[in-house]
Design a protein around this motif. Structure first.
Motif, PDB file in Angstrom:
ATOM      1  N   HIS A 136      -6.527   2.564   9.163  1.00 54.73           N
ATOM      2  CA  HIS A 136      -6.402   1.154   8.823  1.00 54.73           C
ATOM      3  C   HIS A 136      -7.137   0.294   9.850  1.00 54.73           C
ATOM      4  CE1 HIS A 136      -3.468  -2.436   7.898  1.00 54.73           C
ATOM      5  NE2 HIS A 136      -4.699  -2.635   7.450  1.00 54.73           N
TER       6      HIS A 136
ATOM      7  N   LEU B 192       3.187  -0.947   4.247  1.00 50.70           N
ATOM      8  CA  LEU B 192       2.449   0.298   4.153  1.00 50.70           C
ATOM      9  C   LEU B 192       3.463   1.439   4.068  1.00 50.70           C
ATOM     10  CD1 LEU B 192      -0.062  -0.411   7.066  1.00 50.70           C
ATOM     11  CD2 LEU B 192      -0.408  -0.912   4.647  1.00 50.70           C
TER      12      LEU B 192
ATOM     13  N   LEU C 244      -3.449   7.474   6.856  1.00 46.92           N
ATOM     14  CA  LEU C 244      -3.949   6.125   6.617  1.00 46.92           C
ATOM     15  C   LEU C 244      -4.725   5.663   7.844  1.00 46.92           C
ATOM     16  CD1 LEU C 244      -4.222   3.491   5.070  1.00 46.92           C
ATOM     17  CD2 LEU C 244      -1.955   2.810   5.908  1.00 46.92           C
TER      18      LEU C 244
ATOM     19  N   TYR D 256      -0.642   7.511  10.957  1.00 45.76           N
ATOM     20  CA  TYR D 256      -1.092   6.132  10.776  1.00 45.76           C
ATOM     21  C   TYR D 256      -1.970   5.758  11.959  1.00 45.76           C
ATOM     22  CZ  TYR D 256      -0.927   1.033  10.282  1.00 45.76           C
ATOM     23  OH  TYR D 256      -1.265  -0.307  10.163  1.00 45.76           O
TER      24      TYR D 256
ATOM     25  N   ALA E 233       4.755  -0.726   8.609  1.00 50.09           N
ATOM     26  CA  ALA E 233       4.357   0.618   8.180  1.00 50.09           C
ATOM     27  C   ALA E 233       5.536   1.573   8.303  1.00 50.09           C
ATOM     28  CB  ALA E 233       3.186   1.128   9.016  1.00 50.09           C
TER      29      ALA E 233
ATOM     30  N   THR F 298       2.454  -7.566   4.611  1.00 47.09           N
ATOM     31  CA  THR F 298       1.825  -6.317   4.174  1.00 47.09           C
ATOM     32  C   THR F 298       2.766  -5.160   4.475  1.00 47.09           C
ATOM     33  OG1 THR F 298      -0.405  -7.181   4.604  1.00 47.09           O
ATOM     34  CG2 THR F 298      -0.161  -4.793   4.413  1.00 47.09           C
TER      35      THR F 298
ATOM     36  N   VAL G 168       0.862  -1.180   0.000  1.00 45.71           N
ATOM     37  CA  VAL G 168       0.000   0.000   0.000  1.00 45.71           C
ATOM     38  C   VAL G 168       0.903   1.236   0.000  1.00 45.71           C
ATOM     39  CG1 VAL G 168      -1.806   1.298   1.198  1.00 45.71           C
ATOM     40  CG2 VAL G 168      -1.819  -1.220   1.241  1.00 45.71           C
ATOM     41  N   ARG G 169       0.708   2.098  -0.987  1.00 46.47           N
ATOM     42  CA  ARG G 169       1.519   3.301  -1.108  1.00 46.47           C
ATOM     43  C   ARG G 169       0.640   4.538  -1.187  1.00 46.47           C
ATOM     44  NH1 ARG G 169       5.772   6.330   0.179  1.00 46.47           N
ATOM     45  NH2 ARG G 169       6.022   8.035  -1.301  1.00 46.47           N
TER      46      ARG G 169
END
Length: 530
Positions: free
Chosen positions: A311, A301, A309, A337, A329, A299, A273-274
Motif C-alpha cells: 500500500h 483494509l 497488501l 501489510y 487495517a 479507509t 478494501v477486502r
C-alpha cells in the motif's frame, strides 16, 4: 417547553410525538458516554426516526457537527441509509475534538472549526484533474487500473477498470453482486471506529469517523478474490465550493492566495478494501484537490489469510485544504501489510493509522515520510496492536520541516497479555531545518506480556555540517549541498511509489526545504568557520 426539569429547543410544526422523542433523547441518562453504546444509539435512533431530517440536525448537540450534517450530500443508494442513520444517532452525543483531549492536544483545528462548511462544486479543477490523471500515463503504468472518487462518490466516467483481473471488483459497494458477501461488507462498513476505545490511548478516529458515516453518500469497494494478483490506483479528488472556484483559480495562476480560509467545502470519501485468502494487491492511494476544502476520509483494509497488501499512501492535497483521514487495517493469519505513507500537502493534515494483527504470524511494515513548510501542520498518529502471538511489526518514520511548520508524530505499539514471541521495532527520525519550526515526537511501547523483542527510539537534528562541508569541498555551494543531502534522504523513502512524476514532486519539495533563513546564516558565520 420543559420536560423533567430540562429546557427543550422550540420545534414548531413537527407534532407531539417528535417532541416527546426529542425530550427522551435529551433526558435519558443512558446517553452518557459511560453507558453502553448500543443503548445510547437506540434512544438516539428513535428520536431521529420520529422527526423530520431538519430536526435531526437540531438534535446534534455540537453546533459544528450540526453544520456538517446540514452540508451533507444525498445518499446515492438505499443500502447506505442505515449506516447514515446509526452514525447520525451517535453524533447526537458527541462533541468535536478539543485540545484537552489526549488524542488531539497537539493538533490545532481552530482553523477548521472557525470556518463555515459548504457543499463542494461537482466540477474538479481542470489543471488538477489533468495532472493527476497524467501521472498514470508513464512507462509501465498505462495498464494500471484506475479508480477515481470525486467528493466522496465513485466516478465511473473518470475511472478506467479495464486492467482488472477476472473476478475482481472495484466501484460502488451498491453495485457489488453477491448478496452474502455484500451483507458481510455492509456489516463491516456499519462498524464505527473506536466507539469503546480508552480516550487516554485512542487514535482520535471516533468523532470524525462517525461524521464520515453520518454524511455517507457512497462507499467505494476494492474486492480481490482468493488467489488473485492485482494492481490498482485509487485517486481521491476534492473540490472547493462554487463560490470559491474563482479564488482557487487565482491561487493556481500565481495570484496571492487567501491566507486564512473562511469556508471549506466538505466531502467524506469512504473506502473499503477486502483481500480474500492468498490474494495479492498493489494499491496506490492518492489524494489531490484545489481550493479551500475539508476532506474527511475513512479507509478500511481487510487482509485475509496468507494475503499480501502493498500500500502506497500519497497525500498531495491543496495548500488551503484540511485533510483528516483514518486508515484502519486488519490482518489475518500469515498475512502481510506493507505501507509507505507520504504526506506533503494540505494546510492541516492528520492521518490516524491503526493496524491490528489479529492472528498468528501476521506482519506489518510501515514507512512514513512527512515534508512540511510554511505554516503547514502535518500529523501522524499510529497504533500497531499485536492481538495475537508470533506477530511482527516494523515502523520507520521520517520528517523534515522548515519555515514555521509543525510536525506531530505519536506512534504506539501495543502488546497485550498472551501475545508472546512478538517482534516490534519503531524509530522516528526528524530533520528540523528552521528555528521557527516545531516537531513533536512521542514513540510509545505498551507491553503486558513476556517473551517479546521490542525497540523504539527517536532523533531530532539538523543536517550535519560536516557532510555539507564535504560536498562544498567538491565544488558545490552550501544550498546545493543541503539540497542534495535532503533529496537523497527522501529518496530512500520512495522506493514503493510507482509513479515517477509523483516521486519528482516529493523530491522537489524536499529540495525546497534546504533554503536557510538569513538569521541562521548570520549565526552560523559567527559560530563556525564552515
Amino acid at each position: 417547553a420543559y420536560h423533567m426539569g430540562r429546557k427543550l429547543v422550540p420545534m414548531s410544526g413537527i407534532g407531539i410525538w417528535p417532541l416527546a422523542a426529542a425530550a427522551s433523547l435529551l433526558c435519558q441518562p443512558a446517553l452518557r458516554h459511560d453507558q453502553p453504546a448500543a443503548w445510547r444509539t437506540t434512544w438516539a435512533r428513535c428520536a431521529i426516526a420520529a422527526t423530520e431530517p431538519e430536526v435531526a440536525q437540531q438534535l446534534v448537540q455540537d453546533t459544528w457537527f450540526a453544520t456538517a450534517i446540514a452540508a451533507r450530500p444525498a445518499v446515492l443508494a438505499p443500502v447506505f441509509e442505515t449506516v447514515r442513520d446509526e452514525a447520525t444517532a451517535a453524533l447526537c452525543t458527541m462533541n468535536r475534538p478539543q485540545r484537552k483531549d489526549e488524542a488531539w492536544r497537539r493538533t490545532d483545528l481552530s482553523l477548521l472549526f472557525g470556518a463555515s462548511l459548504t457543499t463542494p462544486s461537482p466540477v474538479i479543477d481542470s489543471d488538477v484533474l489533468s495532472n493527476v490523471l497524467d501521472d498514470g500515463n508513464e512507462g509501465g503504468n498505462e495498464g494500471l487500473a484506475r479508480v477515481v472518487i470525486v467528493n466522496g462518490n465513485f466516478s465511473p466516467d473518470l475511472s478506467d477498470l479495464r486492467g482488472l483481473p477476472t473476478g475482481m471488483f472495484a466501484g460502488s459497494l451498491s453495485d457489488f453482486e453477491g448478496d452474502a458477501t455484500r451483507d458481510a461488507l455492509l456489516q463491516a462498513v456499519r462498524q464505527m471506529p473506536e466507539t469503546d476505545a480508552d480516550p487516554r490511548t485512542a487514535l482520535g478516529c471516533c468523532q470524525f469517523g462517525a461524521l464520515n458515516q453520518g454524511c455517507l453518500s457512497d462507499v467505494t469497494l476494492v474486492y480481490v478474490p482468493a488467489d488473485t494478483i492485482a494492481s490498482v490506483r485509487l485517486v481521491i479528488l476534492s473540490s472547493c465550493s462554487a463560490d470559491d472556484a474563482l479564488a482557487a483559480q487565482a491561487a493556481t495562476s500565481g495570484a496571492t492566495a487567501q491566507q486564512r480560509p473562511t469556508s471549506f467545502a466538505i466531502s467524506h470519501p469512504n473506502v473499503l478494501v477486502r483481500l480474500e485468502p492468498s490474494a495479492r494487491l498493489n494499491l496506490l492511494q492518492q489524494y489531490s484537490g484545489c481550493g479551500s476544502y475539508f476532506s474527511n476520509g475513512l479507509t478500511r483494509l481487510e487482509i485475509g489469510e496468507d494475503a499480501l497488501l502493498e500500500h502506497t499512501y500519497l497525500q498531495e492535497q491543496g495548500s488551503q485544504a484540511v485533510h483528516i483521514d483514518a486508515l484502519l487495517a486488519s490482518c489475518d493469519a500469515r498475512s502481510s501489510y506493507q505501507l509507505q505513507a507520504v504526506q506533503t500537502g494540505a494546510r492541516i493534515s492528520r492521518l490516524n493509522l491503526g493496524v491490528s494483527l489479529q492472528d498468528v504470524q501476521a506482519s506489518a511494515t510501515v514507512n512514513g515520510l512527512m515534508l512540511a513548510s510554511g505554516n503547514q501542520l502535518l500529523d501522524l498518529h499510529s497504533s500497531v496492536l499485536h492481538s495475537s502471538g508470533a506477530c511482527s511489526s516494523s515502523q520507520m518514520q521520517r520528517n523534515a520541516l522548515a519555515g514555521r511548520a509543525r510536525v506531530v508524530f505519536k506512534g504506539a505499539v501495543q502488546v497485550p497479555f498472551g501475545s508472546d514471541n512478538t517482534k516490534a521495532d519503531q524509530l522516528c527520525r526528524s530533520l528540523l531545518l528552521s528555528d521557527s519550526a516545531r516537531v513533536d515526537v512521542q514513540p510509545t511501547l505498551e507491553i503486558f506480556t513476556d517473551e517479546v523483542e521490542c525497540t523504539h527510539g527517536a532523533t531530532i537534528t539538523d543536517l550535519d555540517d560536516e557532510m555539507v562541508f564535504y560536498l562544498q569541498s567538491r565544488g558545490l555551494d552550501r544550498k546545493q549541498a543541503r539540497t542534495l543531502l535532503l533529496q537523497g534522504w527522501v529518496n530512500d523513502c520512495l522506493s514503493q511509489v510507482p509513479l515517477a512524476r509523483a516521486k519528482q514532486r516529493v523530491v522537489m519539495k524536499a529540495g525546497a526545504l534546504a533554503l536557510e533563513s538569513e538569521r541562521r546564516v548570520v549565526r552560523r558565520s559567527d559560530l563556525s568557520s564552515i
